[in-house]
Structures are given as C-alpha cells and as structure tokens.
Design a protein around this motif. Structure first.
Motif, PDB file in Angstrom:
ATOM      1  N   THR A   1      -7.755  -6.585 -21.461  1.00 33.99           N
ATOM      2  CA  THR A   1      -7.312  -7.774 -21.339  1.00 33.99           C
ATOM      3  C   THR A   1      -8.714  -8.363 -20.581  1.00 33.99           C
ATOM      4  O   THR A   1      -8.309 -10.178 -20.692  1.00 33.99           O
ATOM      5  CB  THR A   1      -6.400  -7.611 -20.410  1.00 33.99           C
ATOM      6  OG1 THR A   1      -6.817  -8.132 -19.094  1.00 33.99           O
ATOM      7  CG2 THR A   1      -5.144  -8.396 -20.518  1.00 33.99           C
ATOM      8  N   GLY A   2      -9.618  -7.718 -19.689  1.00 32.13           N
ATOM      9  CA  GLY A   2     -10.751  -8.722 -19.021  1.00 32.13           C
ATOM     10  C   GLY A   2     -10.840  -8.893 -17.960  1.00 32.13           C
ATOM     11  O   GLY A   2     -11.256  -9.297 -17.787  1.00 32.13           O
ATOM     12  N   LYS A   3      -9.253  -9.012 -17.544  1.00 32.19           N
ATOM     13  CA  LYS A   3      -8.817  -9.732 -16.280  1.00 32.19           C
ATOM     14  C   LYS A   3      -8.778  -8.841 -14.640  1.00 32.19           C
ATOM     15  O   LYS A   3      -8.669  -7.916 -14.860  1.00 32.19           O
ATOM     16  CB  LYS A   3      -7.311 -10.330 -16.353  1.00 32.19           C
ATOM     17  CG  LYS A   3      -7.006 -11.106 -17.139  1.00 32.19           C
ATOM     18  CD  LYS A   3      -5.420 -11.223 -17.628  1.00 32.19           C
ATOM     19  CE  LYS A   3      -5.169 -12.083 -18.743  1.00 32.19           C
ATOM     20  NZ  LYS A   3      -3.485 -12.975 -18.477  1.00 32.19           N
ATOM     21  N   PRO A   4      -9.680  -9.295 -13.856  1.00 33.76           N
ATOM     22  CA  PRO A   4      -9.747  -8.181 -13.036  1.00 33.76           C
ATOM     23  C   PRO A   4      -8.931  -9.000 -11.981  1.00 33.76           C
ATOM     24  O   PRO A   4      -7.925  -9.404 -12.202  1.00 33.76           O
ATOM     25  CB  PRO A   4     -10.909  -9.741 -12.620  1.00 33.76           C
ATOM     26  CG  PRO A   4     -10.692 -11.093 -12.532  1.00 33.76           C
ATOM     27  CD  PRO A   4     -10.301 -10.854 -13.712  1.00 33.76           C
ATOM     28  N   ILE A   5      -8.571  -7.763 -11.174  1.00 35.57           N
ATOM     29  CA  ILE A   5      -7.111  -8.207 -10.026  1.00 35.57           C
ATOM     30  C   ILE A   5      -8.233  -7.544  -8.497  1.00 35.57           C
ATOM     31  O   ILE A   5      -8.931  -6.919  -8.631  1.00 35.57           O
ATOM     32  CB  ILE A   5      -7.036  -6.849  -9.473  1.00 35.57           C
ATOM     33  CG1 ILE A   5      -7.083  -5.552  -9.552  1.00 35.57           C
ATOM     34  CG2 ILE A   5      -5.632  -6.921 -11.183  1.00 35.57           C
ATOM     35  CD1 ILE A   5      -5.817  -4.073 -10.029  1.00 35.57           C
ATOM     36  N   ALA A   6      -7.468  -8.019  -7.552  1.00 36.93           N
ATOM     37  CA  ALA A   6      -8.070  -8.120  -6.280  1.00 36.93           C
ATOM     38  C   ALA A   6      -6.929  -8.119  -5.023  1.00 36.93           C
ATOM     39  O   ALA A   6      -6.774  -9.259  -5.267  1.00 36.93           O
ATOM     40  CB  ALA A   6      -8.933  -9.065  -5.625  1.00 36.93           C
ATOM     41  N   VAL A   7      -5.937  -6.836  -5.056  1.00 36.34           N
ATOM     42  CA  VAL A   7      -5.020  -7.362  -4.824  1.00 36.34           C
ATOM     43  C   VAL A   7      -5.323  -6.720  -3.152  1.00 36.34           C
ATOM     44  O   VAL A   7      -5.354  -4.853  -2.894  1.00 36.34           O
ATOM     45  CB  VAL A   7      -4.021  -6.289  -5.626  1.00 36.34           C
ATOM     46  CG1 VAL A   7      -4.487  -5.390  -5.426  1.00 36.34           C
ATOM     47  CG2 VAL A   7      -2.206  -6.392  -4.950  1.00 36.34           C
ATOM     48  N   ARG A   8      -4.179  -6.797  -2.337  1.00 39.98           N
ATOM     49  CA  ARG A   8      -4.082  -5.639  -1.268  1.00 39.98           C
ATOM     50  C   ARG A   8      -2.852  -4.760  -1.295  1.00 39.98           C
ATOM     51  O   ARG A   8      -2.154  -4.875  -2.023  1.00 39.98           O
ATOM     52  CB  ARG A   8      -3.642  -6.993   0.622  1.00 39.98           C
ATOM     53  CG  ARG A   8      -3.917  -7.995   0.356  1.00 39.98           C
ATOM     54  CD  ARG A   8      -5.302  -7.023   1.490  1.00 39.98           C
ATOM     55  NE  ARG A   8      -5.134  -7.187   2.544  1.00 39.98           N
ATOM     56  CZ  ARG A   8      -6.675  -6.174   2.781  1.00 39.98           C
ATOM     57  NH1 ARG A   8      -7.329  -5.562   2.716  1.00 39.98           N
ATOM     58  NH2 ARG A   8      -5.587  -5.378   4.528  1.00 39.98           N
ATOM     59  N   VAL A   9      -3.640  -3.416  -0.648  1.00 36.92           N
ATOM     60  CA  VAL A   9      -2.137  -3.060  -0.790  1.00 36.92           C
ATOM     61  C   VAL A   9      -2.283  -1.841   0.939  1.00 36.92           C
ATOM     62  O   VAL A   9      -3.380  -1.996   1.438  1.00 36.92           O
ATOM     63  CB  VAL A   9      -3.012  -1.497  -1.746  1.00 36.92           C
ATOM     64  CG1 VAL A   9      -4.169  -0.716  -1.827  1.00 36.92           C
ATOM     65  CG2 VAL A   9      -2.221  -0.544  -2.271  1.00 36.92           C
ATOM     66  N   ALA A  10      -1.447  -0.780   0.846  1.00 40.21           N
ATOM     67  CA  ALA A  10      -0.747  -0.311   1.998  1.00 40.21           C
ATOM     68  C   ALA A  10      -0.780   0.953   1.151  1.00 40.21           C
ATOM     69  O   ALA A  10      -0.101   1.534   0.418  1.00 40.21           O
ATOM     70  CB  ALA A  10       0.464  -0.667   3.018  1.00 40.21           C
ATOM     71  N   HIS A  11      -1.851   1.906   1.575  1.00 41.42           N
ATOM     72  CA  HIS A  11      -0.561   3.367   1.867  1.00 41.42           C
ATOM     73  C   HIS A  11      -0.387   4.426   3.030  1.00 41.42           C
ATOM     74  O   HIS A  11      -0.955   4.139   3.887  1.00 41.42           O
ATOM     75  CB  HIS A  11      -2.348   4.232   0.870  1.00 41.42           C
ATOM     76  CG  HIS A  11      -2.236   3.833  -0.170  1.00 41.42           C
ATOM     77  ND1 HIS A  11      -4.522   3.684  -0.717  1.00 41.42           N
ATOM     78  CD2 HIS A  11      -2.271   2.863  -0.802  1.00 41.42           C
ATOM     79  CE1 HIS A  11      -4.327   3.288  -1.562  1.00 41.42           C
ATOM     80  NE2 HIS A  11      -3.097   2.677  -2.183  1.00 41.42           N
ATOM     81  N   HIS A  12      -0.061   5.168   2.928  1.00 39.75           N
ATOM     82  CA  HIS A  12       0.867   5.768   4.225  1.00 39.75           C
ATOM     83  C   HIS A  12       0.660   7.519   3.782  1.00 39.75           C
ATOM     84  O   HIS A  12       1.563   8.219   2.224  1.00 39.75           O
ATOM     85  CB  HIS A  12       2.334   6.017   4.104  1.00 39.75           C
ATOM     86  CG  HIS A  12       3.115   6.240   5.129  1.00 39.75           C
ATOM     87  ND1 HIS A  12       4.199   7.281   5.113  1.00 39.75           N
ATOM     88  CD2 HIS A  12       2.487   7.614   6.306  1.00 39.75           C
ATOM     89  CE1 HIS A  12       4.231   8.292   6.490  1.00 39.75           C
ATOM     90  NE2 HIS A  12       3.648   7.969   7.169  1.00 39.75           N
ATOM     91  N   PHE A  13      -0.022   8.311   4.462  1.00 41.24           N
ATOM     92  CA  PHE A  13      -0.162   9.459   4.222  1.00 41.24           C
ATOM     93  C   PHE A  13       0.788  10.773   4.909  1.00 41.24           C
ATOM     94  O   PHE A  13       0.252  10.030   6.099  1.00 41.24           O
ATOM     95  CB  PHE A  13      -2.383   9.992   4.132  1.00 41.24           C
ATOM     96  CG  PHE A  13      -2.532   9.241   2.958  1.00 41.24           C
ATOM     97  CD1 PHE A  13      -3.339   9.967   1.839  1.00 41.24           C
ATOM     98  CD2 PHE A  13      -3.689   7.997   3.311  1.00 41.24           C
ATOM     99  CE1 PHE A  13      -3.709   9.245   0.946  1.00 41.24           C
ATOM    100  CE2 PHE A  13      -4.226   7.287   2.644  1.00 41.24           C
ATOM    101  CZ  PHE A  13      -4.296   7.821   1.467  1.00 41.24           C
ATOM    102  N   VAL A  14       0.640  12.079   4.720  1.00 44.27           N
ATOM    103  CA  VAL A  14       0.981  12.754   5.750  1.00 44.27           C
ATOM    104  C   VAL A  14      -0.065  14.014   5.529  1.00 44.27           C
ATOM    105  O   VAL A  14       0.038  14.319   4.459  1.00 44.27           O
ATOM    106  CB  VAL A  14       2.770  13.160   5.333  1.00 44.27           C
ATOM    107  CG1 VAL A  14       2.822  14.447   7.051  1.00 44.27           C
ATOM    108  CG2 VAL A  14       3.492  11.456   5.566  1.00 44.27           C
TER     109      VAL A  14
END
Length: 136
Positions: free
Chosen positions: A99-112
C-alpha cells in the motif's frame, strides 16, 4: 562491549535481540532465543499466533515482516526489569510494501529470559493501526 556480547543478564539478552533484529541479523537473533522458545504475536496482528524454536520464530515472524514491509524496525525505548521478566516499551516503524502506507505504532513486549536465552515473548500492540496500513 565484549561483556555485553556475552552477558546472560536478561536486559542484555533482550537488547541484543533488538539490535540483531534492527540489523537484519537473523543468526544473531536466533542466538538470543532458547531452543524451546514460545514467541506470541498478539491476536489481531497479521502474524498472530505462537511460534516455537528459533528457526520457527525467524521464519514465521521476522522473514514474513521483511516480505510485507520496508524498514520494519522495533525501536526499544524503555526497559522495565524484574528478575527474569523484561518489559520493553517500544514503537514499530515501517512502510507496507503493497500500500505504501507507513506506520508508527506504540508496542509493549514482555520477555522472560532464563539461562541467557529468551524463553517466552508476548507482544501487545494496537493491531488496528497495523491493519489500516495494510488496507488498500
């Protein structure tokens, strides 16, 4: 720097994973993952599901992101560490190839992290923003 490269501290293992991912170094990324890793992409995310083994994670997540997106990067901003648990507040940036559309999105990651390897990962993200960028 040599200490960072071999450190088994959970925060260092997770940071090496982000650096390897940003560099597109899948071999280095796999080296941060336990043989029996469980990697969960959030329901509603285009790659939703739980993947196992380092090869399974890179083939079903990182390689597929590279097929569909230009410049997919997880920018790790803030680390919250509690023993073997590492929560990272981050953001994804990329441009969808179709699509050529950009994203800039917040994210949280949980690692063990145990024994110097990531044994479990869970993603939390606004999946609607990612899907919107994929919609023609």
């Amino acid at each position: 720097m040599a200490e960072f490269a071999t450190s088994t501290a959970p925060v260092d293992v997770v940071r090496r994973q982000y650096l390897a991912s940003a560099a597109g170094d899948l071999e280095a990324l796999r080296a941060t993952l336990a043989p029996d890793v469980e990697w969960t992409e959030m329901a509603g995310f285009p790659l939703a599901g739980t993947y196992r083994t380092p090869d399974g994670v890179t083939a079903n997540v990182m390689e597929k992101l590279g097929q569909d997106w230009d410049g997919w990067t997880a920018h790790d901003d803030t680390y919250v560490v509690d023993g073997e648990n590492v929560v990272v507040l981050a953001r994804y940036t990329a441009t969808n190839k179709a699509t050529g559309k950009p994203i800039a999105v917040r994210v949280a990651h949980h690692f063990v992290v145990r024994g110097g390897h990531i044994v479990r990962f869970e993603q939390f993200v606004d999946t609607a923003l990612v899907r919107d960028a994929m919609a023609v």
